[in-house]
Write a protein that holds these residues in place. Structure first.
Motif, mmCIF file in Angstrom:
data_model
loop_
_atom_site.group_PDB
_atom_site.id
_atom_site.type_symbol
_atom_site.label_atom_id
_atom_site.label_comp_id
_atom_site.label_asym_id
_atom_site.label_seq_id
_atom_site.Cartn_x
_atom_site.Cartn_y
_atom_site.Cartn_z
ATOM 1 N N MET A 87 38.129 43.057 42.733
ATOM 2 C CA MET A 87 37.300 44.245 42.659
ATOM 3 C C MET A 87 36.619 44.437 44.011
ATOM 4 O O MET A 87 35.795 43.610 44.421
ATOM 5 N N GLY A 88 36.967 45.506 44.720
ATOM 6 C CA GLY A 88 36.390 45.735 46.042
ATOM 7 C C GLY A 88 36.399 47.200 46.408
ATOM 8 O O GLY A 88 37.344 47.931 46.060
ATOM 9 N N ALA A 89 35.370 47.636 47.141
ATOM 10 C CA ALA A 89 35.229 49.062 47.494
ATOM 11 C C ALA A 89 36.376 49.555 48.371
ATOM 12 O O ALA A 89 36.608 50.760 48.471
ATOM 13 N N GLU A 90 37.100 48.628 49.026
ATOM 14 C CA GLU A 90 38.205 49.019 49.903
ATOM 15 C C GLU A 90 39.520 49.199 49.138
ATOM 16 O O GLU A 90 40.557 49.504 49.733
ATOM 17 N N GLY A 91 39.476 49.036 47.810
ATOM 18 C CA GLY A 91 40.712 49.024 47.020
ATOM 19 C C GLY A 91 41.215 50.389 46.588
ATOM 20 O O GLY A 91 40.650 51.428 46.929
ATOM 21 N N ASN A 92 42.306 50.362 45.810
ATOM 22 C CA ASN A 92 42.855 51.594 45.229
ATOM 23 C C ASN A 92 41.895 52.102 44.159
ATOM 24 O O ASN A 92 41.361 51.313 43.379
ATOM 25 N N PRO A 93 41.682 53.415 44.096
ATOM 26 C CA PRO A 93 40.729 53.947 43.118
ATOM 27 C C PRO A 93 41.151 53.689 41.667
ATOM 28 O O PRO A 93 42.333 53.800 41.334
ATOM 29 N N LEU A 94 40.184 53.342 40.836
ATOM 30 C CA LEU A 94 40.431 53.218 39.391
ATOM 31 C C LEU A 94 40.369 54.621 38.798
ATOM 32 O O LEU A 94 39.310 55.221 38.707
ATOM 33 N N THR A 95 41.533 55.143 38.432
ATOM 34 C CA THR A 95 41.634 56.464 37.807
ATOM 35 C C THR A 95 42.216 56.267 36.409
ATOM 36 O O THR A 95 42.710 55.176 36.094
ATOM 37 N N GLN A 96 42.221 57.324 35.593
ATOM 38 C CA GLN A 96 42.836 57.219 34.268
ATOM 39 C C GLN A 96 44.324 56.887 34.401
ATOM 40 O O GLN A 96 44.868 56.140 33.593
ATOM 41 N N ARG A 97 44.961 57.415 35.452
ATOM 42 C CA ARG A 97 46.374 57.088 35.701
ATOM 43 C C ARG A 97 46.554 55.584 35.963
ATOM 44 O O ARG A 97 47.454 54.941 35.422
ATOM 45 N N LYS A 98 45.678 55.021 36.772
ATOM 46 C CA LYS A 98 45.727 53.579 37.060
ATOM 47 C C LYS A 98 45.469 52.770 35.777
ATOM 48 O O LYS A 98 46.134 51.771 35.502
ATOM 49 N N VAL A 99 44.510 53.224 34.969
ATOM 50 C CA VAL A 99 44.210 52.554 33.693
ATOM 51 C C VAL A 99 45.464 52.536 32.810
ATOM 52 O O VAL A 99 45.786 51.520 32.188
ATOM 53 N N ASN A 100 46.177 53.650 32.767
ATOM 54 C CA ASN A 100 47.377 53.746 31.933
ATOM 55 C C ASN A 100 48.504 52.845 32.431
ATOM 56 O O ASN A 100 49.366 52.446 31.655
ATOM 57 N N GLU A 101 48.474 52.510 33.722
ATOM 58 C CA GLU A 101 49.439 51.554 34.285
ATOM 59 C C GLU A 101 49.005 50.129 33.887
ATOM 60 O O GLU A 101 49.816 49.329 33.418
ATOM 61 N N LEU A 102 47.720 49.828 34.036
ATOM 62 C CA LEU A 102 47.217 48.472 33.774
ATOM 63 C C LEU A 102 47.333 48.094 32.299
ATOM 64 O O LEU A 102 47.510 46.920 31.964
ATOM 65 N N LYS A 103 47.225 49.071 31.410
ATOM 66 C CA LYS A 103 47.234 48.762 29.975
ATOM 67 C C LYS A 103 48.569 48.169 29.515
ATOM 68 O O LYS A 103 48.635 47.572 28.443
ATOM 69 N N LYS A 104 49.607 48.315 30.324
ATOM 70 C CA LYS A 104 50.926 47.768 29.975
ATOM 71 C C LYS A 104 51.045 46.280 30.295
ATOM 72 O O LYS A 104 52.000 45.622 29.873
ATOM 73 N N LEU A 105 50.116 45.743 31.092
ATOM 74 C CA LEU A 105 50.185 44.326 31.480
ATOM 75 C C LEU A 105 49.793 43.425 30.303
ATOM 76 O O LEU A 105 48.970 43.815 29.473
ATOM 77 N N PRO A 106 50.329 42.185 30.264
ATOM 78 C CA PRO A 106 49.914 41.257 29.209
ATOM 79 C C PRO A 106 48.522 40.684 29.462
ATOM 80 O O PRO A 106 47.821 40.300 28.527
ATOM 81 N N GLY A 107 48.128 40.614 30.722
ATOM 82 C CA GLY A 107 46.822 40.044 31.050
ATOM 83 C C GLY A 107 46.468 40.264 32.497
ATOM 84 O O GLY A 107 47.323 40.634 33.307
ATOM 85 N N MET A 108 45.205 40.063 32.815
ATOM 86 C CA MET A 108 44.728 40.235 34.184
ATOM 87 C C MET A 108 43.685 39.177 34.523
ATOM 88 O O MET A 108 42.801 38.900 33.710
ATOM 89 N N VAL A 109 43.796 38.639 35.734
ATOM 90 C CA VAL A 109 42.697 37.888 36.335
ATOM 91 C C VAL A 109 41.894 38.907 37.136
ATOM 92 O O VAL A 109 42.463 39.611 37.981
ATOM 93 N N LEU A 110 40.608 39.031 36.851
ATOM 94 C CA LEU A 110 39.756 39.949 37.612
ATOM 95 C C LEU A 110 38.821 39.115 38.471
ATOM 96 O O LEU A 110 38.011 38.338 37.945
ATOM 97 N N LEU A 111 38.970 39.250 39.770
ATOM 98 C CA LEU A 111 38.176 38.461 40.711
ATOM 99 C C LEU A 111 36.949 39.269 41.128
ATOM 100 O O LEU A 111 37.083 40.328 41.743
ATOM 101 N N ALA A 112 35.777 38.767 40.724
ATOM 102 C CA ALA A 112 34.509 39.438 41.029
ATOM 103 C C ALA A 112 33.799 38.655 42.134
ATOM 104 O O ALA A 112 33.339 37.538 41.905
ATOM 105 N N GLY A 113 33.718 39.242 43.307
ATOM 106 C CA GLY A 113 33.079 38.558 44.444
ATOM 107 C C GLY A 113 31.574 38.728 44.445
ATOM 108 O O GLY A 113 31.014 39.540 43.695
ATOM 109 N N ARG A 114 30.934 37.929 45.289
ATOM 110 C CA ARG A 114 29.485 38.026 45.551
ATOM 111 C C ARG A 114 29.293 37.816 47.045
ATOM 112 O O ARG A 114 30.255 37.542 47.772
#
Ligand code: 4H3
Length: 245
Positions: A87-114
């Motif tokens: 998760m980073g401000a320099e990344g690809n935008p999270l849009t509904q289209r992107k959400v519809n792509e991600l929902k097909k995955l079996p799982g995700m590791v979400l890396l939250a930095g500090r």
């Protein structure tokens, strides 16, 4: 759908996912959300998870070895085909289209930095994609990870009840939502539009579509650009425009 969030604040993730639509999806066994903290992989007595940046300057960077071990542990808990997302401000935008792509995955590791973020070598070797929830800087990736989880989970089959899923149609359909009203019929002198009281379901459907088109045209005209409009939609939007002046 299985999520593993890598974070220095696992309790923030555990607390947030207990409520609402996501909380219910977890209770029903449709979704799992685990948190892993690099602190559990730190090798010194102080359990150090940050380190000074090469090149100097203020701020710290997440320490490479504990974070690397945390990411590999997370990946091992997920099925093949899962992705690791930073998760980073320099990344690809999270849009509904992107959400519809991600929902097909079996799982995700979400890396939250500090702090100042993550060592570039972990991003290039362990991370498949960087995603941003908008053009602003936050002090951690946890809230973006929770936003992504919420947006994906609510699209999964059987997660929303029938009442809720109709309501979803608006952005999914590429338009902003239409206005909503509930009782009383008059509130502080403001009335509910007559068409919503009448019970003519096709008139209501047309009014809502017209409002959705009109608001999108007024507030976010660029959303209409790539969108092919039916004859009915063109007619309704023209009516809306004519009523504006
Ligand atoms: C995501 C993460 C904004 C977004 C973020 C966004 C903290 C990334 C840290 C974290 C780095 C330094 N800010 N717009 N911040 O989605 O790991 O920025």
């Amino acid at each position: 759908m299985q999520f593993v969030v890598i974070t220095l604040f696992p309790e923030l993730i555990h607390t947030a996912v207990q409520v609402g639509v996501v909380g219910r999806a977890i209770e029903r066994g449709q979704v799992t959300v685990q948190a892993i903290t690099p602190r559990d992989f730190a090798d010194d007595v102080r359990r150090t998870v940050d380190d000074r940046p090469y090149g100097g300057g203020p701020g710290m960077v997440l320490k490479v070895e504990p974070l690397g071990l945390a990411i590999r542990t997370a990946r091992d808990r997920l099925p093949a085909g899962s992705r690791c997302i930073y998760m980073g401000a320099e990344g690809n935008p999270l849009t509904q289209r992107k959400v519809n792509e991600l929902k097909k995955l079996p799982g995700m590791v979400l890396l939250a930095g500090r702090y100042e973020g993550v060592d570039e070598r972990l991003l290039t070797t362990e991370v498949d994609e960087t995603i941003s929830i908008g053009d602003y800087v936050l002090s951690g990736g946890e809230l973006p990870a929770l936003v992504l989880i919420d947006a994906v989970v609510r699209t999964l089959p059987g997660v929303l009840g029938d009442d809720e899923s109709a309501q979803q149609d608006s952005f999914v359909n590429g338009l902003l939502d239409w206005p909503h009203y509930t009782r009383p019929q008059e509130f502080t002198g403001l009335k509910v539009p007559d068409v919503l009281i009448g019970g003519n379901h096709d008139a209501i459907r047309r009014w809502r579509l017209k409002q959705a088109l009109g608001r999108t045209w007024l507030r976010r005209p660029e959303l209409l650009n790539g969108r092919t409009m039916s004859t009915e939609e063109q007619l309704l939007l023209n009516e809306f425009k004519a009523e504006q002046s």
